[in-house]
Design an enzyme around this catalytic site. Structure first.
Site, short mmCIF file in Angstrom:
data_model
loop_
_atom_site.label_atom_id
_atom_site.label_comp_id
_atom_site.label_asym_id
_atom_site.label_seq_id
_atom_site.Cartn_x
_atom_site.Cartn_y
_atom_site.Cartn_z
N CYS A 1 0.82 -1.23 0.00
CA CYS A 1 0.00 0.00 0.00
C CYS A 1 0.85 1.27 0.00
O CYS A 1 0.55 2.23 -0.71
CB CYS A 1 -1.00 0.00 1.14
SG CYS A 1 -0.36 -0.43 2.76
N HIS B 1 -5.57 0.07 -1.19
CA HIS B 1 -5.85 -1.34 -0.94
C HIS B 1 -6.89 -1.92 -1.91
O HIS B 1 -7.22 -3.11 -1.82
CB HIS B 1 -6.33 -1.55 0.50
CG HIS B 1 -5.38 -1.01 1.52
ND1 HIS B 1 -5.54 0.24 2.09
CD2 HIS B 1 -4.24 -1.53 2.05
CE1 HIS B 1 -4.53 0.45 2.94
NE2 HIS B 1 -3.74 -0.60 2.94
N ASP C 1 -7.59 5.23 -1.44
CA ASP C 1 -7.21 4.00 -0.75
C ASP C 1 -6.45 3.07 -1.69
O ASP C 1 -7.02 2.56 -2.66
CB ASP C 1 -8.48 3.32 -0.22
CG ASP C 1 -8.19 2.19 0.74
OD1 ASP C 1 -7.06 1.66 0.70
OD2 ASP C 1 -9.09 1.82 1.51
#
Length: 239
Positions: free
Chosen positions: A64, A191, A189
């Site tokens: 990440c 992820h 994000d």
């Protein structure tokens, strides 16, 4: 879509550019919004890594911060501060080992997480970009620093990396009510593992969040018992 990038400098077709544009408001009453200034690209899990590759790269569960760094570098490239191509995970590791004093044994070719300090080392060495750091002893201190974060977006306008616990996020803006101290955070994000399709990405993976919003792990975005370190890249003073 647009004409696509001609020649070697063009970004791959799958990359989304500035996916926060057109989002609905955060819902915070009486807030003032401060946002990233200029375009950037959205990098996340399972995309290709590096430049010129088309095969998926499996960094699910550990990459990440690398993807957040790739997104930050894209901002500097799209603002024409650098021509630095998108680095692969291995190239990032190699730079940190060769030039930034990191131990090869624990990093090179391994599925090793990076912290905000590592991003700062990389940006300084590879792009000549200075970073400021903000350390928060608890996730709830991030909202307490919302005014400072707003000032960052107004003066520097660069994406910010937030690292805490096992997770890294890219921060693109804040919506801050000075009177109540309440804040919402525009989070991109890394992820996400799906296709680069805005209808699947917004508002869950790129959207306005509160400190108590739920992550993909089912935890709160900014947890009270976790330490968070933020990397705030500074805009070069001369072009």
């Amino acid at each position: 879509g647009g004409g696509g990038g001609g020649g070697g400098g063009g970004a791959p077709a799958y990359l989304l550019r500035s996916p926060h544009e057109g989002l609905a408001p955060s819902g915070l009453a009486g807030g003032v919004i401060s946002l990233v200034q200029g375009e950037y690209e959205y990098y996340h899990y399972l995309q290709p890594t590096g430049t010129g590759r088309t095969d998926k790269y499996d960094d699910n569960g550990w990459g990440c911060a690398y993807r957040s760094l790739q997104s930050i570098i894209s901002w500097f490239r799209l603002q024409r501060y650098t021509s630095h191509p998108n680095p692969s995970h291995y190239q990032i590791q190699k730079t940190l080992v060769d030039h930034c004093g990191q131990e090869a044994d624990g990093l090179l070719g391994k599925k090793t997480w990076l912290g905000s300090q590592d991003l700062g080392f990389y940006l300084e060495h590879a792009l000549g970009v200075q970073c400021r750091f903000l350390s928060c002893a608890s996730g709830h201190d991030i909202a307490a620093n919302a005014r400072q974060l707003a000032r960052h977006f107004e003066s520097q306008g660069t994406p910010v990396m937030i690292g805490g616990g096992e997770l890294a996020f890219t921060l693109l803006g804040v919506d801050f009510n000075e009177r109540t101290g309440e804040a919402r955070f525009l989070i991109m994000d890394p992820h996400y593992v799906g296709p680069d399709d805005l209808s699947q990405i917004r508002p869950k993976w790129v959207g306005w969040k509160s400190q108590d919003s739920t992550t993909h792990l089912g935890t709160k975005l900014f947890q009270q018992g976790e330490l968070y370190n933020l990397c705030l890249p500074q805009r070069p003073s001369c072009v």
